[in-house]
Design an enzyme around this catalytic site. Sequence first.
Site, PDB file in Angstrom:
ATOM      1  CG  HIS A  88      -6.578  -0.619   1.938  1.00  0.00           C
ATOM      2  ND1 HIS A  88      -5.520  -0.638   0.977  1.00  0.00           N
ATOM      3  CD2 HIS A  88      -5.757  -0.390   2.968  1.00  0.00           C
ATOM      4  CE1 HIS A  88      -4.262  -0.557   1.527  1.00  0.00           C
ATOM      5  NE2 HIS A  88      -4.820  -0.448   3.030  1.00  0.00           N
ATOM      6  CG  MET A  91      -4.512   6.705  -0.562  1.00  0.00           C
ATOM      7  SD  MET A  91      -2.880   6.681  -1.894  1.00  0.00           S
ATOM      8  CE  MET A  91      -3.022   4.849  -2.469  1.00  0.00           C
ATOM      9  CG  MET A 121       0.085  -2.535   3.102  1.00  0.00           C
ATOM     10  SD  MET A 121      -1.338  -2.292   1.774  1.00  0.00           S
ATOM     11  CE  MET A 121      -0.497  -1.696   0.540  1.00  0.00           C
ATOM     12  CB  SER A 139      -6.356  -1.654  -6.875  1.00  0.00           C
ATOM     13  OG  SER A 139      -6.484  -0.153  -6.404  1.00  0.00           O
ATOM     14  CG  HIS A 192      -8.526  -3.185  -2.883  1.00  0.00           C
ATOM     15  ND1 HIS A 192      -8.371  -3.662  -1.781  1.00  0.00           N
ATOM     16  CD2 HIS A 192      -7.435  -2.179  -2.905  1.00  0.00           C
ATOM     17  CE1 HIS A 192      -7.483  -3.047  -1.017  1.00  0.00           C
ATOM     18  NE2 HIS A 192      -6.878  -2.360  -1.817  1.00  0.00           N
ATOM     19  CG  MET A 226      -3.589   3.192   2.746  1.00  0.00           C
ATOM     20  SD  MET A 226      -3.124   2.674   1.137  1.00  0.00           S
ATOM     21  CE  MET A 226      -4.893   2.794   0.260  1.00  0.00           C
ATOM     22  CG  ASP A 267      -3.245  -3.648  -1.439  1.00  0.00           C
ATOM     23  OD1 ASP A 267      -3.118  -3.446  -2.646  1.00  0.00           O
ATOM     24  OD2 ASP A 267      -3.895  -2.687  -0.860  1.00  0.00           O
ATOM     25  N   GLY A 268      -0.339  -4.880  -3.337  1.00  0.00           N
ATOM     26  CA  GLY A 268       0.892  -4.434  -3.933  1.00  0.00           C
ATOM     27  C   GLY A 268       1.487  -5.139  -4.840  1.00  0.00           C
ATOM     28  CG  ASP A 295      -6.401   1.014  -2.639  1.00  0.00           C
ATOM     29  OD1 ASP A 295      -5.942   0.496  -1.740  1.00  0.00           O
ATOM     30  OD2 ASP A 295      -6.024   0.727  -3.894  1.00  0.00           O
TER      31      ASP A 295
HETATM   32  C1  DX5 Z   1      -1.285   1.146  -2.598  1.00  0.00           C
HETATM   33  C2  DX5 Z   1      -2.715   0.412  -2.654  1.00  0.00           C
HETATM   34  C3  DX5 Z   1      -3.045  -0.792  -3.482  1.00  0.00           C
HETATM   35  C4  DX5 Z   1      -2.386  -0.346  -4.852  1.00  0.00           C
HETATM   36  C5  DX5 Z   1      -2.109  -1.896  -5.594  1.00  0.00           C
HETATM   37  O1  DX5 Z   1      -1.210   1.907  -1.855  1.00  0.00           O
HETATM   38  O2  DX5 Z   1      -3.171   0.141  -1.286  1.00  0.00           O
HETATM   39  O3  DX5 Z   1      -4.297  -1.248  -3.406  1.00  0.00           O
HETATM   40  O4  DX5 Z   1      -3.532   0.424  -5.644  1.00  0.00           O
HETATM   41  O5  DX5 Z   1      -1.731  -1.451  -6.997  1.00  0.00           O
HETATM   42  P1  DX5 Z   1      -0.711  -2.378  -7.757  1.00  0.00           P
HETATM   43  O6  DX5 Z   1      -1.540  -3.686  -7.962  1.00  0.00           O
HETATM   44  O7  DX5 Z   1      -0.621  -1.378  -8.887  1.00  0.00           O
HETATM   45  O8  DX5 Z   1       0.376  -2.506  -6.781  1.00  0.00           O
HETATM   46 ZN    ZN Z   2      -5.099  -1.058  -1.211  1.00  0.00          ZN
END
Ligand code: DX5
Ligand code: ZN
Length: 219
Positions: A66, A37, A137, A8, A33, A68, A175-176, A35
Amino acid sequence: MATLIAPSLLSANFLRLEEDCKMLNDSQADWFHLDVMDGRFVPNISFGLPVISAIRKATTKICDVHLMIEEPGKYAEDFKKAGADILSVHIEACPHLHRNIQQIKALGMKAGVAINPHTPVEWLKDVIADIDLVCMMSVNPGFGGQKFIPHTINKIRTLRSMINEADGSALIEIDGGVTLENAPGIIAAGADVLVAGNTVFGSKDPKATIAQLKNIIHS
Ligand code: DX5
Ligand code: ZN
């Protein structure tokens, strides 16, 4: 199928994003990946279309986006133009999820559905055969570097049987909070793709860490 590794970029160094992209290109990472937001669906704002377009130019690997964000359907075409190969929308943000999935596929992308830790995987039953990816998640979305929620392991097992029963081909992405320590258990439960932000970018040698994640899979 060998498990796929999707670092990510949320945990990358944004002042030297090009270097981090090169490092991933030279590594055993399978996907990027990304992200996105919006500060509404999740309590944080990350990056958006211009950054994804720039990253697209820096790699030929699969860009796994991804979202969000609320109302993701409004932006699906823009993300396709920016270079997304896979686009995941959150089930919790989509009252017309089936329509969103069809739209993503019609635009020529693989369709993913992301689900929050409290959302039952059973809610995916009527779309599971239509989708390419479930982004499950294993932390509450919004931030990198959080702790893996152990109950996710049960959800992976349930989802794996749902996919088998539906004769579906959706990949399960976790993921996470994925670490070198918990990855073997996550893979054993039935995951296909591991997202790793902090574990990769927080390590002294990210490329070696990616290789280690891959080695767990092959052992
Ligand atoms: C969280 C994201 C993840 C995040 C994962 O909201 O969707 O993709 O970047 O990061 P780590 O691996 O550090 O939990
Ligand atoms: Zn993610």
